[in-house]
Design an enzyme around this catalytic site. Structure first.
Site, PDB file in Angstrom:
ATOM      1  N   GLU A  60      84.694 -20.831  33.331  1.00 24.10           N
ATOM      2  CA  GLU A  60      85.104 -22.409  33.211  1.00 24.10           C
ATOM      3  C   GLU A  60      84.480 -23.246  32.136  1.00 24.10           C
ATOM      4  O   GLU A  60      84.949 -24.132  31.195  1.00 24.10           O
ATOM      5  CB  GLU A  60      85.252 -23.089  34.509  1.00 24.10           C
ATOM      6  CG  GLU A  60      86.361 -24.065  34.444  1.00 24.10           C
ATOM      7  CD  GLU A  60      85.408 -25.573  34.253  1.00 24.10           C
ATOM      8  OE1 GLU A  60      86.358 -26.767  34.009  1.00 24.10           O
ATOM      9  OE2 GLU A  60      84.285 -25.317  34.469  1.00 24.10           O
ATOM     10  N   ASP A  76      80.577 -20.227  37.828  1.00 24.13           N
ATOM     11  CA  ASP A  76      79.850 -20.715  36.608  1.00 24.13           C
ATOM     12  C   ASP A  76      79.347 -21.984  36.698  1.00 24.13           C
ATOM     13  O   ASP A  76      80.295 -23.000  37.285  1.00 24.13           O
ATOM     14  CB  ASP A  76      80.448 -20.187  35.241  1.00 24.13           C
ATOM     15  CG  ASP A  76      81.648 -21.034  34.874  1.00 24.13           C
ATOM     16  OD1 ASP A  76      82.416 -21.216  35.749  1.00 24.13           O
ATOM     17  OD2 ASP A  76      81.852 -21.365  33.813  1.00 24.13           O
TER      18      ASP A  76
END
Length: 460
Positions: free
Chosen positions: A142, A77
């Site tokens: 994250e 991400d």
């Protein structure tokens, strides 16, 4: 790049040559990954529907009990990015300019994840035996706090992680543009809010100015009591549990390659609070710091508005270092602000809360994975690495180390000017390709250390 005379012999030489010959393919793969707009900050659609959390990937390659098992953690991400926010190119179209690969996620963290895969694929393509067993832990949340990851790690402690010898994280940067680094510590973070409230509605300053305790004035006084002009935290007792500086640690800081003036100029800062390299780095990495982040409820838009906010919330955080106790810090901060507020004799209400608490992380640089990484860096880059800490907070390192009871190492690939989270994020082609070689060399060095520590293994 290496000349033929400096290349290491054997399988690693072939792997390095393969990586060089196929680097355009590796860059193309990074381009395809960057094109995936994996910004998962907003998991709620405009119609109110929520999207499922992206799955966490657990993968493994090899289970030879004679080999060490190395697990790589990474995330796919990214931070949100729009070209109109100041990007010179489309952030989701990888663009190469003068050897720099621009695009969101290139250095944080798609490039390093792919570099690890490149290293593995080079061994497999050459039909060379992988020196280690490989495991992957790849997530997609994250940047949003690694939702559900800690629960999974606890669940898999006796399963997926049971055979792991060490865990590698490559989600940081070097402190220079050319010299590689190993990271052995990060700071924690205690994030606070302090609310001062008179009432829920705002006031007109012409009607109420001068006859009440204004919440904003109280809050400014509270925030101003937290840190002085030299950067020293004013909360009593806050430094009481900070680990003392050892002579060995001083030598580590002295050996770090940092030009303070260059660092200051590249940071576009007129003056730092400290003049020497050692003082600067210690206050970045191994001493606590307090930063004031903002005020909620205050008028902040352009123009003039004669309003007295009825309720304001100040936001600040303290970066924690070993051996600070988070609960002790919380108590110290609350007691300090309550004392300062009581001295003002204000009729307003004050509430202090710790909204977030994340522990610092520290590694043992004598562990095998650090020795292996140093040797791999010397092989690929021809130099010893800077041994550095990171002033930011990377919760997954502490979670993985404490939960699995496995050693964790941070092995960064990107340079100090990569601009993660910022506009025009990039990774240099050189770092991406040499980083792929670094991981390959790390596999081999881990295998060498493992075989030297297992009785009889070298004789088999």
């Amino acid at each position: 790049m290496f000349s033929a005379s400096t290349l290491p012999p054997g399988p690693l030489e072939k792997v390095f040559q393969y990586i060089d010959l196929h680097q355009d393919e590796f860059v193309q793969m990074l381009k395809e990954w960057v094109a995936v707009e994996s910004d998962f900050f907003l998991l709620q659609l405009s119609d109110g529907q929520t999207l499922p959390i992206p799955p966490i990937l657990l993968a493994e390659l090899g289970s030879d009990p004679k080999k060490p098992t190395v697990c790589f953690y990474g995330h796919l991400d990214v931070q949100p990015a729009r070209q109109e926010d100041g990007w010179l190119t489309d952030p989701y179209t990888l663009t190469e300019v003068d050897g720099k690969l621009y695009g969101r996620g290139t250095t944080d963290n798609k490039g390093p994840v792919l570099a690890w895969i490149n290293a593995v694929s080079a061994f497999k393509a050459l039909d060379e035996d992988l020196p280690v067993n490989i495991k992957f832990l790849i997530e997609g949340m994250e940047e949003s706090g690694s939702l559900a990851l800690e629960e999974l790690v606890r669940k898999e402690k006796s399963g997926f992680f049971s055979s792991v010898d060490c865990i590698v994280i490559s989600d940081n940067l070097w402190i220079s543009r050319r010299k590689p680094a190993l990271i052995y510590g990060t700071r924690g973070n205690s994030y606070f809010t302090v609310e001062v409230k008179c009432r829920d509605q705002d006031f007109h300053s012409g009607t109420f100015g001068g006859i009440l305790n204004e919440p904003m004035a109280d809050l400014v006084a509270l925030l101003g009591s937290l840190v002085d002009a030299s950067g020293r935290i004013l909360v009593p007792g806050i430094y009481g549990h900070v680990a003392p500086v050892t002579e060995e640690e001083k030598r580590v800081y002295e050996a770090i390659d940092l030009d303070v003036e260059e660092y200051r100029n590249s940071s576009q800062v007129k003056k730092f609070l400290f003049d020497t390299k050692e003082e600067l780095l210690m206050h970045l990495w191994r001493y606590p710091s307090l930063s004031i982040h903002g005020i909620e409820g205050a008028f902040h838009e352009p123009g003039a508005k004669t309003v007295i906010p009825g309720r304001v919330i100040g936001k600040f955080s303290i970066r924690l270092v070993p051996h600070m106790d988070m609960s002790v810090v919380e108590t110290q901060v609350k007691q300090h602000l309550e004392y300062i507020f009581s001295k003002r004799n204000s009729s307003n209400q004050m509430t202090v809360s710790m909204a977030l608490g994340l522990h610092p992380w520290i590694a043992n640089i004598s562990d095998h994975q650090y020795l292996a990484a140093k040797r791999a860096i010397k092989t690929v880059f021809g130099t010893e690495p800077d041994m550095i800490r990171d002033g930011s907070t990377i919760p997954i390192a502490k979670i993985l180390q404490d939960t699995t009871q496995k050693s964790v190492i941070m092995l960064p690939l990107g340079t100090v000017d990569d601009g993660e989270h910022s506009q025009n994020e990039k990774i240099n082609r050189w770092n991406y390709i040499e980083g792929s070689k670094l991981f390959a060399a790390f596999f081999l060095e881990m295998a060498k250390l493992h075989s030297s520590c297992v009785p009889g293994l070298l004789d088999q």
